[in-house]
Design an enzyme around this catalytic site. Structure first.
Site, short mmCIF file in Angstrom:
data_model
loop_
_atom_site.label_atom_id
_atom_site.label_comp_id
_atom_site.label_asym_id
_atom_site.label_seq_id
_atom_site.Cartn_x
_atom_site.Cartn_y
_atom_site.Cartn_z
N GLU A 89 0.84 -1.21 0.00
CA GLU A 89 0.00 0.00 0.00
C GLU A 89 0.87 1.25 0.00
O GLU A 89 1.69 1.43 0.90
CB GLU A 89 -0.91 -0.01 1.24
CG GLU A 89 -1.88 1.14 1.26
CD GLU A 89 -2.83 1.12 2.46
OE1 GLU A 89 -3.19 0.02 2.93
OE2 GLU A 89 -3.19 2.22 2.93
N LYS A 285 -6.55 -0.91 11.88
CA LYS A 285 -6.02 -1.31 10.57
C LYS A 285 -4.79 -0.46 10.24
O LYS A 285 -3.78 -0.96 9.74
CB LYS A 285 -7.11 -1.15 9.51
CG LYS A 285 -6.78 -1.70 8.14
CD LYS A 285 -6.04 -0.75 7.24
CE LYS A 285 -5.83 -1.33 5.85
NZ LYS A 285 -4.99 -0.48 5.01
N ASP A 301 4.84 -14.37 11.37
CA ASP A 301 3.52 -14.79 10.92
C ASP A 301 2.50 -13.67 11.15
O ASP A 301 1.99 -13.49 12.26
CB ASP A 301 3.14 -16.06 11.72
CG ASP A 301 1.81 -16.63 11.33
OD1 ASP A 301 1.01 -15.93 10.69
OD2 ASP A 301 1.56 -17.79 11.68
C1 MEV Z 1 -5.36 3.35 5.51
O1 MEV Z 1 -4.70 2.20 5.05
C2 MEV Z 1 -5.26 3.45 7.01
C3 MEV Z 1 -6.04 4.60 7.62
O2 MEV Z 1 -7.41 4.54 7.21
C4 MEV Z 1 -5.91 4.45 9.11
C5 MEV Z 1 -6.82 5.39 9.92
O3 MEV Z 1 -7.87 5.80 9.42
O4 MEV Z 1 -6.45 5.65 11.07
C6 MEV Z 1 -5.52 5.92 7.17
#
Ligand code: MEV
Length: 451
Positions: A89, A285, A301
């Site tokens: 990403e 995430k 892992d």
């Molecule tokens: C994108 O990969 C991750 C974000 O959405 C994390 C967040 O919103 O804190 C930017």
């Protein structure tokens, strides 16, 4: 093509070219030769290296490349790291680097390993009426069990690890007669999955054998049904806490926001992630954008790490942010607490040449040191994401990276990239607008923009 024709027996016995030829013929009927060539084009030119990768999995036909980047300037516990990150990403490595640089000038990251215990269970059913009898049996055979697994634990003990605790749990609320033998171990620098599973399988055998002849059990009580013996990827006691802090006025100004306003908005954003599951999931995430990238780069892992982290985020019954932010005595604090069961010896760390290089790049850390670094990357990533969200918004940085990707798709020359970067500061970026801009530039005429 009918489904039946896509069925095959003995596929694993095919050579790699045969596998590709079969796939090309059955699944890429329009251009089988081109597809076959494309799969083969990603084979490693070094036959030995390719053999190594093929050995890591089954039915391999090619290699799936992922970008390997580095994020420099990570000051963790007063030591400077250049951190390897494998991630597809765009803007993740840039965000980690920017978070690292920001905190480098404000004292760096303070990471403390809270504990390093890993867990596994033998799950079994015992249909005796009186659980007290099962506990007595367990207490009687426990010394024998610990002695019998010595051949498996000896080496780990020499390294300072081994069995930390062996206990019995009765859990009738899950199922009638359901018990767990719970093994807690210290695996030092190893992730330890094989170590734990081997001990558990040995313990299962002992459990059934000893029950069979136990003097205080009647005929029914002698029967123990082992359901399974397996480590748990939930390791809340393999935990690290990483913290950054600075005086609010040291935060600096953010576009049109002063430091106080920024700190308050940041804390609010984290508070939302502590309470709202929709925001918490995205927030976490973002943390795993950083964590996974280092976990993969170091041959660990990432599925286990993520599964555990999300379970930990729900430990009180509600899924919440793994990080916390607060203001106290005029200082801004930001902290991440995360379980990270990683290893720096054995497994893929030894086999994958780049995992090995990643560990070298980090100075061949112990598992605890690696936990500290990974937590810092997770926190830096989270800081950079939330900072963007509460200031400029996330799209500004993302679209800039997106522009670079589109320009590279059109093989833009350096002078075209410069021109595009200037032009698109004020224009909406899209695939077609960039293509039109380049067409126009290449034709030496005025760009026509279509959205
Ligand atoms: C994108 O990969 C991750 C974000 O959405 C994390 C967040 O919103 O804190 C930017």
């Amino acid at each position: 093509m009918r489904t039946k024709e896509k069925m095959i027996a003995g596929f694993s016995k095919f050579s790699k070219p045969e596998k590709i030829a079969w796939l090309a013929k059955h699944f890429f009927t329009d251009n089988p030769m081109d597809v076959a060539r494309e799969f083969a084009s990603f084979w490693h030119t070094n036959v030995e290296a390719q053999r190594l990768f093929d050995g890591m999995s089954e039915n391999t036909i090619s290699n799936f490349y992922m970008p390997y980047g580095v994020a420099p300037n990570f000051l963790v516990n007063h030591k400077l790291y250049c951190v390897p990150m494998v991630i597809e990403e765009s803007s993740v490595v840039a965000a980690a680097s920017s978070g690292a640089k920001f905190w480098y000038t404000r004292g760096g990251f303070d990471s403390q390993v809270v504990s390093t215990i890993k867990v596994g269970h033998v799950h079994f059913i015992w249909n005796g009426i009186d659980p007290v009898k099962m506990y007595s049996f367990f207490n009687d055979i426990k010394p024998y069990m610990l002695q019998a697994i010595k051949p498996l634990t000896e080496n780990m003990e020499k390294r300072g690890g081994g069995v930390h605790r062996l206990s019995l749990l009765h859990l009738p609320e899950i199922e009638n007669g359901y018990y767990q033998l719970k093994l807690e171990v210290e695996t030092c620098d190893a992730m330890g999955a094989n170590f734990i599973n081997s001990i558990l399988e040995e313990l299962s055998k002992i459990l059934t054998d000893k029950a069979n002849t136990y003097y205080d059990f009647n005929y029914t009580e002698r029967d123990i049904q082992i359901i399974m013996a397996i480590l748990s990827n939930y390791t809340p006691e393999c935990l690290v806490r990483c913290h950054v802090q600075c005086k609010i006025n040291e935060l600096g100004n953010f576009e049109d926001m002063d430091a106080n306003e920024f700190a308050e908005k940041f804390v609010r954003a984290v508070n939302i992630a502590k309470k709202d599951v929709y925001r918490a999931t995205t927030h976490n995430k973002g943390i795993y954008n950083g964590i996974d990238a280092v976990v993969i780069a170091t041959g660990n892992d990432f599925r286990a790490i993520e599964a555990c982290g999300h379970a930990y985020a729900s430990r009180d019954g509600q899924y919440r942010s793994l990080s916390d932010a607060w203001i106290a005595d005029g200082a801004f604090h930001f902290e991440l607490e995360v379980p990270l069961a990683v290893g720096t010896v054995g497994g893929l760390t030894k086999i994958h040449p780049l995992a090995h290089r990643s560990l070298q790049l980090l100075g061949n850390p112990s598992a605890q040191e690696l936990m500290s670094v990974i937590a810092a990357v997770g926190l830096a990533q989270n800081f950079a994401a939330v900072r963007s969200l509460v200031t400029t918004g996330i799209q500004k940085g993302h679209m800039k990276m997106h522009l670079h990707n589109i320009l590279s798709h059109f093989a833009a020359a350096p002078h075209e990239i410069d021109a595009a970067l200037t032009y698109f500061q004020e224009q909406t970026i899209s695939f077609s607008s960039v293509r039109n801009f380049l067409d126009a530039l290449r034709n030496q005429s005025k760009p026509i923009i279509t959205m």
